[in-house]
Scaffold this motif. Structure first.
Motif, PDB file in Angstrom:
ATOM      1  N   ALA A  67       1.141  36.661  19.946  1.00 23.11           N
ATOM      2  CA  ALA A  67       1.300  35.274  19.515  1.00 23.11           C
ATOM      3  C   ALA A  67       2.344  34.547  20.352  1.00 23.11           C
ATOM      4  O   ALA A  67       2.178  33.363  20.672  1.00 23.11           O
ATOM      5  N   THR A  68       3.411  35.236  20.732  1.00 22.94           N
ATOM      6  CA  THR A  68       4.456  34.616  21.553  1.00 22.94           C
ATOM      7  C   THR A  68       3.907  34.244  22.916  1.00 22.94           C
ATOM      8  O   THR A  68       4.224  33.179  23.468  1.00 22.94           O
ATOM      9  N   ALA A  69       3.085  35.137  23.491  1.00 19.25           N
ATOM     10  CA  ALA A  69       2.510  34.853  24.809  1.00 19.25           C
ATOM     11  C   ALA A  69       1.595  33.637  24.774  1.00 19.25           C
ATOM     12  O   ALA A  69       1.520  32.875  25.734  1.00 19.25           O
ATOM     13  N   ILE A  70       0.913  33.432  23.649  1.00 20.13           N
ATOM     14  CA  ILE A  70      -0.041  32.325  23.551  1.00 20.13           C
ATOM     15  C   ILE A  70       0.622  31.040  23.036  1.00 20.13           C
ATOM     16  O   ILE A  70       0.390  29.956  23.575  1.00 20.13           O
ATOM     17  N   GLY A  71       1.450  31.174  22.005  1.00 20.15           N
ATOM     18  CA  GLY A  71       1.999  29.981  21.368  1.00 20.15           C
ATOM     19  C   GLY A  71       3.502  29.861  21.395  1.00 20.15           C
ATOM     20  O   GLY A  71       4.054  28.959  20.755  1.00 20.15           O
ATOM     21  N   GLY A  72       4.191  30.772  22.093  1.00 25.42           N
ATOM     22  CA  GLY A  72       5.639  30.716  22.131  1.00 25.42           C
ATOM     23  C   GLY A  72       6.270  31.355  20.905  1.00 25.42           C
ATOM     24  O   GLY A  72       5.580  31.727  19.947  1.00 25.42           O
ATOM     25  N   THR A  73       7.609  31.447  20.942  1.00 23.34           N
ATOM     26  CA  THR A  73       8.336  32.054  19.822  1.00 23.34           C
ATOM     27  C   THR A  73       8.062  31.317  18.517  1.00 23.34           C
ATOM     28  O   THR A  73       7.873  31.923  17.463  1.00 23.34           O
TER      29      THR A  73
ATOM     30  N   PHE B 114      19.516  31.211  15.892  1.00 22.20           N
ATOM     31  CA  PHE B 114      18.506  30.841  14.900  1.00 22.20           C
ATOM     32  C   PHE B 114      17.458  29.908  15.516  1.00 22.20           C
ATOM     33  O   PHE B 114      17.775  29.098  16.380  1.00 22.20           O
ATOM     34  N   HIS B 115      16.206  30.034  15.039  1.00 22.59           N
ATOM     35  CA  HIS B 115      15.121  29.143  15.453  1.00 22.59           C
ATOM     36  C   HIS B 115      14.564  28.478  14.211  1.00 22.59           C
ATOM     37  O   HIS B 115      14.200  29.159  13.246  1.00 22.59           O
ATOM     38  N   LEU B 116      14.497  27.160  14.210  1.00 18.99           N
ATOM     39  CA  LEU B 116      13.874  26.460  13.103  1.00 18.99           C
ATOM     40  C   LEU B 116      12.357  26.578  13.202  1.00 18.99           C
ATOM     41  O   LEU B 116      11.796  26.654  14.293  1.00 18.99           O
ATOM     42  N   LEU B 117      11.710  26.575  12.056  1.00 21.00           N
ATOM     43  CA  LEU B 117      10.259  26.713  12.005  1.00 21.00           C
ATOM     44  C   LEU B 117       9.575  25.591  12.788  1.00 21.00           C
ATOM     45  O   LEU B 117       9.997  24.431  12.726  1.00 21.00           O
ATOM     46  N   PHE B 118       8.548  25.943  13.537  1.00 21.34           N
ATOM     47  CA  PHE B 118       7.754  25.042  14.382  1.00 21.34           C
ATOM     48  C   PHE B 118       8.485  24.609  15.658  1.00 21.34           C
ATOM     49  O   PHE B 118       7.928  23.855  16.451  1.00 21.34           O
ATOM     50  N   SER B 119       9.724  25.078  15.855  1.00 22.18           N
ATOM     51  CA  SER B 119      10.397  24.786  17.117  1.00 22.18           C
ATOM     52  C   SER B 119       9.972  25.817  18.159  1.00 22.18           C
ATOM     53  O   SER B 119       9.524  26.917  17.827  1.00 22.18           O
ATOM     54  N   ASN B 120      10.094  25.466  19.429  1.00 23.04           N
ATOM     55  CA  ASN B 120       9.766  26.367  20.537  1.00 23.04           C
ATOM     56  C   ASN B 120       8.303  26.816  20.557  1.00 23.04           C
ATOM     57  O   ASN B 120       7.989  27.912  21.007  1.00 23.04           O
ATOM     58  N   MET B 121       7.418  25.968  20.042  1.00 23.95           N
ATOM     59  CA  MET B 121       5.993  26.258  20.159  1.00 23.95           C
ATOM     60  C   MET B 121       5.484  25.678  21.477  1.00 23.95           C
ATOM     61  O   MET B 121       5.870  24.581  21.880  1.00 23.95           O
ATOM     62  N   LYS B 122       4.619  26.432  22.139  1.00 25.17           N
ATOM     63  CA  LYS B 122       4.049  25.940  23.392  1.00 25.17           C
ATOM     64  C   LYS B 122       3.151  24.733  23.123  1.00 25.17           C
ATOM     65  O   LYS B 122       2.481  24.672  22.092  1.00 25.17           O
TER      66      LYS B 122
END
Length: 437
Positions: free
Chosen positions: A86-92, A222-230
């Motif tokens: 999932a990270t490879a396709i959509g990011g962290t 920390f990462h907020l939800l929906f942040s860092n999506m490709k």
């Protein structure tokens, strides 16, 4: 009263003496530390966030189970493959959305159990399915434990000194658990790690440089939800990629509850209830995903500590969770724990992962599963070979993947449902009616 309950040192609600409270909690912290940190490292997440999310998740779990269930929640190995994909396709961010969705699956199942009872779930996942799946979970991690024990840091080449340190650590745990008496038998895992650490230090395998370089205080990443999506990544695709893995970890959860109930001598499936434990696990996973941590699961390593020490206090578990949260913010303490050689943690993991696999065998025995019956033999054999052998289903290049653990559990459920001669649900009735599982 059974033999399981006669030799308990501390019961679930008993608070340890102040002099031993910290040491007992540290033992659980050390037991989960290596595996808990390894998952975020392998998936590209922040290990400090993994510590914080495991501590928060455990406290959430204890709250949902009314402080009646002594279980520690750590990072789940079952999600490593799906998170990487999932990270490879959509990011962290995409992977974390999927992780939250997996927690939502737990919540849905918990409410179904609350509304319709647990018999339907236990009928779908009887001992003939749960037992081999637990064995797969334990032996599936065997290569991880052996790799940590005999290879140089980072999964490098074979190293005899590292393996000898791991065996020395493992041997010291045996000594502290069986040979010694008194207080030493209460903290064998912690003493084993300390002994292995000192041996590794003498062998020149400990590097103190990270401690000097680390700050005393640091905020985890920390990462907020929906942040860092490709850009262009679909949240629905991420959910479909990761959420189904929850079905596997729910089976793992049930197996863990059965094992924990047997270790402690109480039926936790009845009280505080499987719906509460699954709900707590699900909410903990959602919280972990929301702050940038991996999905949570009840840790076999810590169940192993309970089995060895006979200390079942939820106070000790809560203390370990609080320490994990603090460690996530204390840079030098986190760096110090990170200096523990992988060989030392490998020696500990050999003992604790083996406990998981052995518990699966015990589930088959105490579930009165007749392996002389061809039906049972075929089901268990299929689960074991697919799960331990690493079979998987892959759809397209870099597309959806059904991992070996998921596939083995799915095959077990399907074979149990489709093959003639299925049980009448007596196993479920026995579990629910017994005073302890």
């Amino acid at each position: 009263m059974t033999a399981v309950t006669r030799d308990r040192v501390l019961d679930v609600h008993e608070r340890p003496a102040p002099a031993t409270f910290v040491l007992l909690s540290l033992q659980h912290l050390f037991a989960m530390f290596g595996a808990n940190v390894l998952v975020p490292i392998l998936t590209g997440l922040d290990p400090a966030v993994g510590l914080v999310s495991s501590g928060l998740g455990t406290l959430i779990y204890l709250g949902f189970t009314k402080w009646r269930l002594p279980a520690y929640l750590g990072s789940s190995f079952a999600f490593i493959g799906p998170i990487l994909t999932a990270t490879a396709i959509g990011g962290t961010g995409g992977a974390l959305v999927g992780a939250c969705a997996a927690g939502a699956v737990y919540v849905i199942v918990a409410f179904l159990i609350k509304g319709f009872g647990v018999r339907w779930l236990l009928a779908i996942l009887p001992p003939i399915v749960i037992g081999p799946v637990i064995v797969v979970i334990g032996l599936g991690l065997a290569s991880v434990a052996v790799g940590m024990a005999q290879n140089t840091a980072g999964g490098g080449a074979y190293s005899l000194p590292h393996f000898l340190i791991a065996l020395f650590t493992l041997g010291s745990i045996f000594v502290y658990s069986i040979v010694l008496r008194g207080f030493f038998t209460v903290v064998p895992i912690l003493l084993g790690i300390v002994t292995g650490y000192l041996a590794a230090l003498a062998a020149g395998l400990v590097d103190f440089a990270p401690i000097a370089a680390a700050p005393w205080f640091q905020v985890p990443g920390f990462h907020l939800l929906f942040s860092n999506m490709k850009e262009g990544a679909s949240a629905i695709a991420m959910i479909l990629m990761i959420a189904p893995v929850a079905l596997v970890t729910i089976a793992e959860h049930i197996g863990g509850q059965i094992v924990l109930s047997r270790v402690v001598g109480r039926n936790f499936i009845k009280d505080p209830g499987l719906h509460r434990s699954i709900l707590g696990d699900g909410v903990a996973t959602m919280v972990a995903g929301a702050i940038g941590g991996p999905p949570a699961t009840t840790y076999g390593e810590n169940i192993g500590v309970l089995a060895v020490t006979r200390i079942f206090s939820v106070w000790v578990i809560g203390g370990a969770a609080t320490m994990a949260i603090i460690l996530g913010f204390v840079g030098k303490l986190s760096a110090f724990l990170a200096t523990i050689p992988t060989a030392v943690m490998g020696g500990v993991s050999i003992a604790l992962f083996g406990v998981i696999a052995s518990s699966g065998i015990r589930t088959l025995i105490e579930g009165k599963v007749d392996l002389g019956d061809k039906r049972n033999l075929l089901i268990s054999s299929t689960i074991l070979v697919i799960g331990i052998g690493g079979a998987s289903l892959k759809f397209g290049d870099g597309g959806f993947v059904v991992s070996s653990m998921a596939l083995s559990a799915l095959m077990g459920v399907l074979l149990n449902a489709l093959l003639p001669g299925r049980g009448t649900g007596e196993e479920a009735e026995e579990i629910l009616s017994s005073s302890h599982v």
